[in-house]
Design an enzyme around this catalytic site. Structure first.
Site, PDB file in Angstrom:
ATOM      1  N   ARG A 159      48.233  34.325  32.421  1.00 11.95           N
ATOM      2  CA  ARG A 159      47.446  34.471  33.646  1.00 11.95           C
ATOM      3  C   ARG A 159      47.994  33.608  34.781  1.00 11.95           C
ATOM      4  O   ARG A 159      47.669  33.823  35.935  1.00 11.95           O
ATOM      5  CB  ARG A 159      45.977  34.080  33.368  1.00 11.95           C
ATOM      6  N   ASN A 205      36.111  29.362  35.921  1.00 10.73           N
ATOM      7  CA  ASN A 205      37.071  30.258  36.568  1.00 10.73           C
ATOM      8  C   ASN A 205      36.325  30.930  37.711  1.00 10.73           C
ATOM      9  O   ASN A 205      35.243  31.467  37.503  1.00 10.73           O
ATOM     10  CB  ASN A 205      37.568  31.289  35.541  1.00 10.73           C
ATOM     11  N   GLY A 206      36.901  30.890  38.915  1.00 11.56           N
ATOM     12  CA  GLY A 206      36.247  31.505  40.071  1.00 11.56           C
ATOM     13  C   GLY A 206      36.201  30.523  41.221  1.00 11.56           C
ATOM     14  O   GLY A 206      36.928  29.527  41.229  1.00 11.56           O
ATOM     15  N   LYS A 211      59.274  44.182  42.355  1.00 13.16           N
ATOM     16  CA  LYS A 211      59.723  43.645  41.071  1.00 13.16           C
ATOM     17  C   LYS A 211      60.885  42.685  41.289  1.00 13.16           C
ATOM     18  O   LYS A 211      60.929  41.600  40.736  1.00 13.16           O
ATOM     19  CB  LYS A 211      60.157  44.806  40.174  1.00 13.16           C
ATOM     20  N   GLU A 270      59.693  39.351  42.971  1.00  7.81           N
ATOM     21  CA  GLU A 270      58.808  38.454  42.223  1.00  7.81           C
ATOM     22  C   GLU A 270      59.477  37.779  41.036  1.00  7.81           C
ATOM     23  O   GLU A 270      59.140  36.655  40.710  1.00  7.81           O
ATOM     24  CB  GLU A 270      57.502  39.158  41.801  1.00  7.81           C
ATOM     25  N   LYS A 313      48.817  36.508  36.671  1.00 10.45           N
ATOM     26  CA  LYS A 313      48.667  37.883  36.200  1.00 10.45           C
ATOM     27  C   LYS A 313      47.392  38.513  36.732  1.00 10.45           C
ATOM     28  O   LYS A 313      47.376  39.659  37.148  1.00 10.45           O
ATOM     29  CB  LYS A 313      48.657  37.888  34.668  1.00 10.45           C
TER      30      LYS A 313
END
Ligand code: M6R
Length: 601
Positions: A29, A104-105, A478, A481, A596
């Site tokens: 993530r 998380n948040g 792609k 990154e 992610k």
């Protein structure tokens, strides 16, 4: 983005080991610090800036092997409030270390809460929004309120988005709550788990409960109880995950990305399974029931999923439907506008992207029919929308989306056929052929040689028309990154309106040309324009046109129609980016600064 894990169970499992396994399952993530808290008669917190390995080496030996604690929580942090540091890493505790919290948040009213707590004499140690939560709980404990009520009261004060888990000293319970951030519970033989995503505990259990917005959970070694905001027990259903720990592993590949590129034939077969009626040239999407469309279709999505959305909108327009793709972060249901006859399709691999979720909520409020095209069963998007169409790609761990893009293109082709009743024997046959065609590309691609030739290029440009334009944009995304090098994708016809000024002998141009249509010959005209300016050209082609004559290199794809050959052509671009990044020694699966699952707007 941040990841949460929690475990409460029997002595059979080593709690620290379960938490560390869980955090490693969430690494994909993206994060910049990590931490764990074990609860027993006291609370033990360990946290460290950097990779999980930094946390592991900072753990005292006794903790790494301790069996005594049977409850703990862990966290990977992706900084929002305050830089990455040991102090800002989660878990956070109240001053007396009676409670530890992971989150998380984003807590939007944290400054107000922080000011209130500071006025009451609380001293803050970190810059995070999260730290208000344990301190709030602490003040309620001070007032004599029991643990669960203190937790619930603190959550009631929060505005914003959160998945939160808390453990208390002297208690074998994890308390959790969610709003607009993912949280899934795992039901195991040796205990109970919670996490932001299933890979965190898939090696222990495949039985899960997805928590809904506004729900609370209480996990003990014996049971899991879910309640709503009033405390009333909610009936939950346990679902079984259809993939296993091996699917979430690297299976001998150097990187998840390479593994996932190679999984595309399998992913697309899964996406198509049971959905094609070859005899009648029809598409059958059970999940959509008797859904029918009358008005315009709007797609909302971000990043790679936005490129798939552009492809989906093109498909629908070609079938006579008014369709448009929007970047979810720019979507404004009032300005567009959206009405009861509109259909809004959220394309999101994770089903958790905050921008896409906001756009879908707006569309729902405006009365539109909403469809989530997603990879994650039970994700927020799937639950928010009236319908969910699953792309069935299996878990994608690499931050760079690969097999999910191909699966989104495939699922959107199916959706376009279903919404317009315009399947055709030919298209159905072409779709059926795509997995084998991708396998041919994987077996024969010369992308690695091309990467060797152009690894030192100043920049990379990608051009395509029609269905190939989203692929050109995706090829560039792609490349940038994972290689950290400049790359841009353009509609072929746009080159001469500005970007041509960037073209030199050191900027290879990748041109997508399949078939021999008018579109193809126009792109060949654009190829000649860049060739005349000394730029090297790499043609991705099925050999049906004469583009090879003007190209320095050719990356071949099997002949198909334009719709499906764009799915196959993209695989060549994925491989080129992968091999350039590999040669440059980049962190391919976890590119710098990226996550992610992007759960903040
Ligand atoms: O989970 P989503 O599909 O909603 O994610 C949207 C983007 O963040 C994502 O597609 C991103 O652009 C890719 N990981 C890039 O490879």
């Amino acid at each position: 983005m941040c990841g949460i894990v929690g475990y409460v169970g029997s002595d059979e499992n080593n709690t620290m080991e379960v938490l560390l396994d869980g955090l490693s399952g969430l690494e994909y993530r993206g994060y910049d610090s990590a931490g764990v808290a074990l609860a027993d008669n006291s609370i033990d917190v360990h946290k460290k800036e950097g990779e999980l390995s930094a946390l592991e080496s900072a753990l005292p030996d006794t903790t790494a092997t301790a069996q005594k604690e049977s409850v703990g929580i862990g966290h990977t942090r992706w900084s929002t409030h305050g830089p990455p540091s040991d102090v800002n890493a989660h878990p956070h505790t109240d001053a007396d270390r009676r409670v530890a919290v992971v989150h998380n948040g984003i807590i939007e009213n944290y400054q107000t809460l922080r000011d209130e707590l500071v006025d009451a004499g609380v001293e803050f140690r970190s810059d995070t929004d999260t730290e208000v939560v344990p301190h709030l709980i602490g003040t309620y404990l001070d007032a004599g309120i029991d643990r669960e009520a203190a937790f619930r009261r603190a959550i009631d004060r929060l505005e914003g988005s959160y998945a939160i888990a808390a453990v208390f000293e002297g208690s074998e319970t994890i308390y959790a709550a969610r709003k607009d951030s993912p949280l899934v519970l795992g039901i195991g033989e040796e205990g109970h788990y919670l996490a932001s995503d299933v890979p965190a505990f898939i090696e222990y259990t495949d039985r899960v409960i997805y928590l809904d917005d506004g729900e609370f959970a209480r996990l003990t070694p014996e049971d899991v109880i879910v309640t709503d905001s009033t405390g009333t027990v909610v009936e939950t259903s346990i679902e079984t995950i259809q993939w296993d720990a091996e699917d979430a592993g690297k299976s001998g590949y150097d990187h998840y990305m390479l593994k996932e590129i190679h999984e595309q034939p399998k992913a697309l077969r899964q996406c198509l399974r049971g959905r094609l009626d070859e005899l009648n040239g029809q598409v059958e999407l059970e999940e959509l029931g008797d859904l029918s469309r009358t008005g315009p279709v709007q797609f909302v999505a971000c990043g790679t999923s936005y490129h798939a959305a552009l492809y989906g909108a093109t498909l629908l327009r070609e079938r006579g439907v008014s369709a448009q793709a929007f970047l979810a972060s720019e979507y404004d249901a009032e300005a567009i506008p959206v009405g009861a006859d509109s259909m809004v399709v959220g394309v999101t691999q994770s089903g958790e992207t905050a921008d896409t979720m906001r756009a879908l909520r707006e569309a729902n409020r405006a009365g539109a029919t909403t469809i989530a095209v997603t990879n994650v069963v039970g994700s927020s998007a799937a639950r928010e929308c009236d319908y969910a169409l699953y792309i069935r790609a299996g878990p994608e761990i690499g931050v760079a989306a690969t097999k999910t893009f191909a699966s989104q293109q495939t699922a959107l082709t199916l959706l376009a056929c279903a919404l317009t009743d315009q399947g055709s024997r030919n298209l159905v046959r072409q779709l059926r052929a795509v997995p084998d065609q991708i396998q041919t590309v994987l077996d024969t691609s010369r992308a690695r040689e091309i990467a060797e030739v152009y690894e030192d290029a100043d920049a990379y440009f990608f051009i395509g028309r029609g269905y190939h334009r989203p692929v050109a944009l995706e090829g560039a995304l792609k490349m940038k990154e994972i290689t950290y090098k400049h790359a841009e994708g353009f509609a072929s016809g746009e080159l001469k309106h500005g970007p041509l000024a960037l073209v030199t002998e050191n900027t290879p141009v990748f041109a997508m040309v399949t078939g021999d249509s008018e579109q193809a010959s126009k792109t060949i005209g654009n190829v000649k324009e860049v060739e005349a300016r000394d730029a090297p050209v790499v043609a991705v082609t099925d050999g049906q046109s004469n583009v090879g004559r003007y190209a320095d290199h050719v990356l071949e794809v099997p002949a198909g129609d334009e719709i499906t050959s764009s799915i196959v052509a993209n695989v060549q671009l994925q491989l080129v980016s992968y091999w350039v990044a590999n040669r440059l020694g980049r962190s391919i699966d976890k590119p710098r600064n990226l996550a992610k699952s992007v759960t903040v707007e």
